[in-house]
Design a protein around this motif. Sequence first.
Motif, mmCIF file in Angstrom:
data_model
loop_
_atom_site.group_PDB
_atom_site.id
_atom_site.type_symbol
_atom_site.label_atom_id
_atom_site.label_comp_id
_atom_site.label_asym_id
_atom_site.label_seq_id
_atom_site.Cartn_x
_atom_site.Cartn_y
_atom_site.Cartn_z
ATOM 1 N N ILE A 179 0.851 -1.202 0.000
ATOM 2 C CA ILE A 179 0.000 0.000 0.000
ATOM 3 C C ILE A 179 0.883 1.247 0.000
ATOM 4 C CG2 ILE A 179 -1.797 1.261 1.232
ATOM 5 C CD1 ILE A 179 -2.652 -1.379 2.487
ATOM 6 N N PHE A 180 1.892 1.229 0.863
ATOM 7 C CA PHE A 180 2.804 2.371 0.967
ATOM 8 C C PHE A 180 3.569 2.571 -0.339
ATOM 9 C CE2 PHE A 180 6.992 4.136 2.214
ATOM 10 C CZ PHE A 180 6.562 5.361 2.679
ATOM 11 N N ILE A 184 3.609 5.935 -2.701
ATOM 12 C CA ILE A 184 4.865 6.613 -3.032
ATOM 13 C C ILE A 184 5.012 6.770 -4.546
ATOM 14 C CG2 ILE A 184 7.374 6.361 -3.026
ATOM 15 C CD1 ILE A 184 6.234 7.358 -0.403
ATOM 16 N N ILE A 185 4.692 5.712 -5.292
ATOM 17 C CA ILE A 185 4.757 5.780 -6.756
ATOM 18 C C ILE A 185 3.783 6.836 -7.274
ATOM 19 C CG2 ILE A 185 4.269 4.519 -8.882
ATOM 20 C CD1 ILE A 185 6.893 3.722 -7.680
ATOM 21 N N ILE A 274 -7.035 3.076 7.239
ATOM 22 C CA ILE A 274 -6.007 3.342 6.234
ATOM 23 C C ILE A 274 -6.576 3.823 4.905
ATOM 24 C CG2 ILE A 274 -4.062 2.353 4.967
ATOM 25 C CD1 ILE A 274 -3.598 2.655 7.993
ATOM 26 N N LEU A 275 -7.635 3.187 4.412
ATOM 27 C CA LEU A 275 -8.137 3.514 3.082
ATOM 28 C C LEU A 275 -9.245 4.573 3.082
ATOM 29 C CD1 LEU A 275 -8.235 -0.073 1.488
ATOM 30 C CD2 LEU A 275 -6.395 1.618 1.436
ATOM 31 N N PHE A 276 -10.146 4.537 4.061
ATOM 32 C CA PHE A 276 -11.315 5.417 4.085
ATOM 33 C C PHE A 276 -10.995 6.781 4.697
ATOM 34 C CE2 PHE A 276 -15.018 7.080 6.390
ATOM 35 C CZ PHE A 276 -16.013 7.056 5.415
ATOM 36 N N ASN A 296 -1.541 10.016 6.388
ATOM 37 C CA ASN A 296 -1.878 8.635 6.044
ATOM 38 C C ASN A 296 -0.619 7.828 5.721
ATOM 39 O OD1 ASN A 296 -2.649 6.731 3.408
ATOM 40 N ND2 ASN A 296 -4.073 6.565 5.122
ATOM 41 N N ALA A 297 0.332 8.446 5.025
ATOM 42 C CA ALA A 297 1.584 7.754 4.694
ATOM 43 C C ALA A 297 2.355 7.394 5.954
ATOM 44 C CB ALA A 297 2.439 8.623 3.780
ATOM 45 N N VAL A 298 2.378 8.316 6.922
ATOM 46 C CA VAL A 298 3.066 8.035 8.190
ATOM 47 C C VAL A 298 2.366 6.892 8.928
ATOM 48 C CG1 VAL A 298 3.707 8.972 10.444
ATOM 49 C CG2 VAL A 298 3.946 10.385 8.395
#
Length: 441
Positions: A179-180, A184-185, A274-276, A296-298
Amino acid sequence: MTTLDHALPAAPAAGVPHRSLNREDYKTLGLSALGGTLEFYDFVVFVFFANVIGSLFFPAAMPDWLRQLQTLGIFAAGYLARPIGGILIAHFGDILGRKKMFTLSVFLMALPTLIIGLLPTYESWGIAAPILLLLMRVMQGAAIGGEMPGAWVFVAEHAPAKRYGFAIGSLTSGITGGIFLGSIIGVWLNSTYSSAEIHDWAWRIPFLLGGVFGLVSVYLRKFLHETPIFQELQARKQADRELPIKTILREHRQACVVVALMTWVLSTAIVVVILFTPSYLQKVFHIVPAMALKANAVATVTLTIGCVFWGWLSDRIGTRGAMVLGWGGMTLTTYLFYLNLPGTEASLVCTYATVGFFVGSISLLPVVGVRAFPPEVRFTGLSFSYNMAYAVFGGLTPMLVSVWQQVDVLAPAHYVAAMGVLGVAMGFWPLACKGWQAKKA
């Protein structure tokens, strides 16, 4: 005489020496985690470019809301295909071997990902373009349905008793790391290319990269060895009895319920927290997208770290203690996070990271789930109960939270906290803590 002398390590007995992870174990764990990361990246990267894909694979005259709906429908098709793919891959994993199906699942993910990156758009191929896109998503869904249970079983049956939880937690962190990697991409692509370039051709890059690296992962998995437990099953000719699913439904219904309920906890934590939540932060509290995505990334990083920690802790204090602390902590930190919104930039990142760490206790699902079934039907049992539950709860959770949120802005907090309480309660279910025990012949 037992049906299998070393079904799986339950816990190291007092005074009995157990080996630590050796070089071969680390190679197995590393290659398995790498494949899981790339496979999960391939599956979720679609959502990061859903708007672009929708504009390219459906008629330009179609209303935006309908185009978005159809694009999300194609994304959802991947989830609906998970149970079918998971059951089929697991069936042959219990009969033909873990390694063969473990490698096949990566191939079934890498190939359609590569094809998506090469697909002509609606402008070139008309209605054939979205149909082919749908077929590729179905293949991806079938692959992910077999990958996660297959990876958990494969690593668990290789891991030494003293490092069983750590090994599964490390593998799960690799899977969630996908997911991370996808996020990042997405950030890199949007900061490197203009919107016009992404729309014209650059959107293909993430899919082409995922496909190529996935095929490399297929090659690398050739260097893995079949699990010793399955090798012993073959030697005793116990791997080709009746259909594994028949055995599961007749003899292991309680284990299926345990895994299904724990999957409810896992799917809620991942889908909601994480997603919502990034879109929730933007719509409800008007937090700017860049800040919401940064926080969210952290949280995704701390989730990945948490997966390793909670697996490791289960080796040290036992599964029950880890479940109580992990999912109890998730309940408390969920309210800490949502009640303090919007807060400051620092508090947002800090509290989101904290709840993300406790969400990492989702790694306790495979720690319990693999042990819940005997080795003859382990792959099928875990895959069937996990994928069926995820299809139901993972699919219904976004709709349930969205409707509930209309009457209570803290709906996400209440739902995640309730699942945390359920996770704690599961820690006191005897089967969840002890797992499957070899029966006397």
